[in-house]
Design a protein around this motif. Structure first.
Motif, PDB file in Angstrom:
ATOM      1  N   LEU A 119       0.835  -1.199   0.000  1.00  0.00           N
ATOM      2  CA  LEU A 119       0.000   0.000   0.000  1.00  0.00           C
ATOM      3  C   LEU A 119       0.872   1.251   0.000  1.00  0.00           C
ATOM      4  O   LEU A 119       1.726   1.420   0.878  1.00  0.00           O
ATOM      5  CB  LEU A 119      -0.916   0.001   1.219  1.00  0.00           C
ATOM      6  CG  LEU A 119      -2.102  -0.961   1.146  1.00  0.00           C
ATOM      7  CD1 LEU A 119      -2.725  -1.138   2.518  1.00  0.00           C
ATOM      8  CD2 LEU A 119      -3.144  -0.439   0.167  1.00  0.00           C
ATOM      9  N   THR A 123      -2.361   5.274  -3.454  1.00  0.00           N
ATOM     10  CA  THR A 123      -3.379   4.227  -3.380  1.00  0.00           C
ATOM     11  C   THR A 123      -4.322   4.484  -2.212  1.00  0.00           C
ATOM     12  O   THR A 123      -5.545   4.326  -2.327  1.00  0.00           O
ATOM     13  CB  THR A 123      -2.729   2.844  -3.227  1.00  0.00           C
ATOM     14  OG1 THR A 123      -1.682   2.707  -4.173  1.00  0.00           O
ATOM     15  CG2 THR A 123      -3.747   1.738  -3.436  1.00  0.00           C
ATOM     16  N   LEU A 124      -3.746   4.876  -1.073  1.00  0.00           N
ATOM     17  CA  LEU A 124      -4.560   5.149   0.100  1.00  0.00           C
ATOM     18  C   LEU A 124      -5.521   6.306  -0.149  1.00  0.00           C
ATOM     19  O   LEU A 124      -6.697   6.251   0.227  1.00  0.00           O
ATOM     20  CB  LEU A 124      -3.651   5.483   1.293  1.00  0.00           C
ATOM     21  CG  LEU A 124      -2.743   4.340   1.785  1.00  0.00           C
ATOM     22  CD1 LEU A 124      -1.748   4.866   2.799  1.00  0.00           C
ATOM     23  CD2 LEU A 124      -3.567   3.223   2.392  1.00  0.00           C
ATOM     24  N   ARG A 125      -5.042   7.346  -0.816  1.00  0.00           N
ATOM     25  CA  ARG A 125      -5.891   8.512  -1.075  1.00  0.00           C
ATOM     26  C   ARG A 125      -7.030   8.146  -2.030  1.00  0.00           C
ATOM     27  O   ARG A 125      -8.180   8.557  -1.830  1.00  0.00           O
ATOM     28  CB  ARG A 125      -5.047   9.647  -1.650  1.00  0.00           C
ATOM     29  CG  ARG A 125      -3.952  10.128  -0.724  1.00  0.00           C
ATOM     30  CD  ARG A 125      -3.053  11.144  -1.396  1.00  0.00           C
ATOM     31  NE  ARG A 125      -3.676  12.462  -1.454  1.00  0.00           N
ATOM     32  CZ  ARG A 125      -3.112  13.502  -2.048  1.00  0.00           C
ATOM     33  NH1 ARG A 125      -1.940  13.367  -2.650  1.00  0.00           N
ATOM     34  NH2 ARG A 125      -3.709  14.676  -2.053  1.00  0.00           N
ATOM     35  N   ASP A 128      -9.685   6.131  -0.354  1.00  0.00           N
ATOM     36  CA  ASP A 128     -10.579   6.968   0.445  1.00  0.00           C
ATOM     37  C   ASP A 128     -11.652   7.623  -0.424  1.00  0.00           C
ATOM     38  O   ASP A 128     -12.803   7.768  -0.012  1.00  0.00           O
ATOM     39  CB  ASP A 128      -9.772   8.041   1.184  1.00  0.00           C
ATOM     40  CG  ASP A 128      -9.005   7.485   2.363  1.00  0.00           C
ATOM     41  OD1 ASP A 128      -9.364   6.389   2.829  1.00  0.00           O
ATOM     42  OD2 ASP A 128      -8.041   8.136   2.810  1.00  0.00           O
ATOM     43  N   ARG A 161      -4.838  -1.174   7.428  1.00  0.00           N
ATOM     44  CA  ARG A 161      -4.684   0.220   7.016  1.00  0.00           C
ATOM     45  C   ARG A 161      -5.911   0.768   6.282  1.00  0.00           C
ATOM     46  O   ARG A 161      -6.144   1.969   6.290  1.00  0.00           O
ATOM     47  CB  ARG A 161      -3.438   0.374   6.143  1.00  0.00           C
ATOM     48  CG  ARG A 161      -2.154  -0.002   6.870  1.00  0.00           C
ATOM     49  CD  ARG A 161      -0.933   0.141   5.988  1.00  0.00           C
ATOM     50  NE  ARG A 161      -0.692   1.535   5.605  1.00  0.00           N
ATOM     51  CZ  ARG A 161       0.256   1.916   4.759  1.00  0.00           C
ATOM     52  NH1 ARG A 161       1.037   1.000   4.185  1.00  0.00           N
ATOM     53  NH2 ARG A 161       0.424   3.197   4.474  1.00  0.00           N
ATOM     54  N   LEU A 162      -6.678  -0.112   5.660  1.00  0.00           N
ATOM     55  CA  LEU A 162      -7.848   0.350   4.920  1.00  0.00           C
ATOM     56  C   LEU A 162      -9.162   0.042   5.633  1.00  0.00           C
ATOM     57  O   LEU A 162     -10.200   0.597   5.281  1.00  0.00           O
ATOM     58  CB  LEU A 162      -7.879  -0.278   3.526  1.00  0.00           C
ATOM     59  CG  LEU A 162      -6.688   0.019   2.607  1.00  0.00           C
ATOM     60  CD1 LEU A 162      -6.905  -0.625   1.249  1.00  0.00           C
ATOM     61  CD2 LEU A 162      -6.473   1.516   2.459  1.00  0.00           C
ATOM     62  N   SER A 526      -8.375  13.684  -0.179  1.00  0.00           N
ATOM     63  CA  SER A 526      -8.542  12.656   0.838  1.00  0.00           C
ATOM     64  C   SER A 526      -9.973  12.558   1.320  1.00  0.00           C
ATOM     65  O   SER A 526     -10.292  11.733   2.151  1.00  0.00           O
ATOM     66  CB  SER A 526      -7.622  12.970   2.040  1.00  0.00           C
ATOM     67  OG  SER A 526      -8.014  14.175   2.662  1.00  0.00           O
TER      68      SER A 526
END
Length: 527
Positions: A119, A123-125, A128, A161-162, A526
């Motif tokens: 991750l 990718t995290l943004r 979201d 994390r997700l 975000s």
């Protein structure tokens, strides 16, 4: 008038995007999917040798030079009697605003992870954003033919994390970098081996491995133990949890070697949702069977340099689209002709006569259309406007060649209408010196590149010392203009007033000294 065939046709559609961090292999996966669907005969590669074909979805010269995606392209192809509309998204974090617009047009997303890096921030943004919009996500763990992280560890990272439960549909036989095959859990733990093609240019031949061939294979024994563990903790696909965004089906493979891609393609057809009624602005969702409606999520000029055209990408939301039909442009209330309608496949296009919910229609020479516009027939409807992101980089744009001022102005208007950058003006600076505002600095590079290449009007940028913007109103302009280090601009695309500040400290100071003044947050990537 409603068309009873619309619901049937909508069930045949899957409209999705691929989201990832740069260099995770998004463009390569996009082309591998098209290859497995027989939409192309040979795959290209972003970072391949000069003699290899470039990826179909990366049509801009700058994309080919840098090996990244900076525009959104639409690819339409058929697989197993299902029409797939793949809307390719920009791969770089600087183009989050364009990616967000694309995600308003899809029903599902494929989250692409690098097996070695796992991750990553972009990718995290994007995850979201998908969660915010309620978009179900399938996950493809890429580059399993190279050394990488432990498979179970990657699943743990996704869940921790997700906050979404990973439910593997396929499972690797062998660690990252030593792949012996793929276990297909949906087919009774069938094990599939692969014969790699030269350079991954063609589909990797598959062969089902018999149990006798796997006896004594240590990697297979480990895979069986891991699968037993996954089953014992309930990590199996649940359709309801997937559609609710609580779980993500996971696939393993290698896009560049075309391994595991067919399983992902089957998953998109079998698991991903077909189009459904879409929310409207201030009203109930518009039924699929209602009269035609669609929303413009992308405008792109000069995809075909020979014709200097302009294409509006329209997601069909309801009803049946027929080329040549007269529709209403909701923004102006005026009729709009759809005579020049195309199906897109990257830069290539073909005439599209009929489209249904989920399809992406390219309307050529649609100069009246802007990003976020609604088109409809029958009962009036408008879909929610597409929000703009909070810019973090600002620069004054000036023409390099004063004899090309007319072309320069035309280019700035075009880039603004496409959403390449946000264009700001003020009485203090005048319209001769527009200010470009961007989420990331590479947007400036694209703007300068296109001004020079497409309009023959090179420009120069003078950076401004601002870092953040807030939305304000006319009542606050006088106060803000007197505050040292603060400017107020009008955003040309929608008339919004934006106050810009050199630092968060200065923003806090102005807010504290002027209680009650309007300084609203702008959507960021975000949210």
């Amino acid at each position: 008038m409603s068309d009873p065939d619309v619901a049937v046709q909508a069930r045949r559609r899957r409209t999705f995007a691929v989201i990832s961090h740069p260099d995770a292999g998004k463009s390569t996966l996009t082309e591998a999917l098209a290859l497995h669907a027989d939409a192309i005969t040979q795959a290209g590669a972003v970072h391949g040798k000069a003699s290899r074909r470039g990826v179909t979805s990366d049509w801009m010269e700058m994309e080919r030079e840098r090996g990244i995606s900076v525009t959104s392209a639409a690819l339409r192809f058929t697989y197993r009697d299902t029409i797939l509309n793949l809307v390719d998204t920009p791969g770089h974090a600087d183009f989050s605003e364009d990616t967000y617009r694309v995600l308003t047009a899809v029903d599902c997303a494929v989250m692409l992870l690098d097996a070695a890096k796992g991750l990553e921030p972009q990718t995290l943004r994007l995850f979201d954003v998908c969660r915010h919009r309620g978009i179900p996500i399938l996950t493809f763990i890429n580059k399993w033919d190279r050394p990488g992280q432990d498979a179970l560890g990657l699943l743990d990272a996704v869940e921790e994390r997700l906050g979404i439960r990973p439910t593997p549909v396929t499972w690797p036989v062998g660690i990252a970098g030593a792949l012996d095959g793929i276990v297909d859990r949906r087919r009774g733990d069938e094990v599939v081996g692969f014969e790699r093609s030269a350079g991954g240019a063609t589909v990797a031949a598959e062969n089902v491995l018999a149990p006798d061939a796997l006896r004594g294979n240590a990697a297979y024994g480990t895979a069986v133990e891991e699968l037993d563990l996954l089953s014992s903790i309930g990590a199996v696909h649940d359709p309801d949890d997937f559609l609710a965004g609580k779980a993500t089906p996971v696939y393993f493979g290698s896009a560049v070697s075309n391994i595991g891609v067919r399983h992902l393609l089957d998953g998109i057809v079998d698991l991903a949702p077909s189009p459904g009624p879409r929310p409207t602005a201030g009203g109930p969702p518009r039924p699929l069977e209602a009269d035609f409606s669609g929303v413009v999520f992308k405008v792109q000029a000069n995809m075909d340099r020979a014709h200097r055209d302009r294409i509006a990408f329209v997601r069909v939301c309801s009803g049946r689209f027929d080329r040549g039909m007269q529709v209403v442009h909701a923004t102006t209330g005026r009729p709009f002709s759809t005579k020049y309608a195309s199906s897109l496949f990257g830069q290539e296009r073909s005439t599209l006569d009929i489209a249904y919910p989920g399809d992406v229609v390219g309307l050529v020479n649609a100069s009246a259309l802007r990003v976020g516009d609604t088109l409809y027939t029958g009962r009036a409807v408008a879909f929610p406007p597409l929000p703009a992101f909070a810019p973090e980089h600002f620069a004054v744009l000036r023409p390099k060649d004063l004899s090309r001022v007319k072309q320069f102005r035309r280019g700035v208007v075009q880039l603004d209408e496409e959403g390449v950058v946000q264009v700001l003006v003020s009485d203090r600076r005048g319209e001769q010196a527009p200010v470009l505002a961007a989420v990331g600095p590479m947007q400036f590079d694209v703007a300068l590149h296109r001004l020079a290449q497409e309009f023959g009007a090179p420009g120069v940028l003078d950076p401004l010392p601002y870092q953040l913007a807030r939305r304000t109103d006319a009542a606050a302009v006088g106060v803000l203009e007197r505050a040292p280090g603060v400017e107020v601009f009008t955003r040309t695309r929608d008339g919004a007033l934006l106050a810009v500040f050199p630092s968060p400290w200065r923003l806090s100071s102005v807010s504290r000294d002027n209680p009650g003044i309007r300084l609203d947050d702008i959507l960021d990537s975000s949210s």
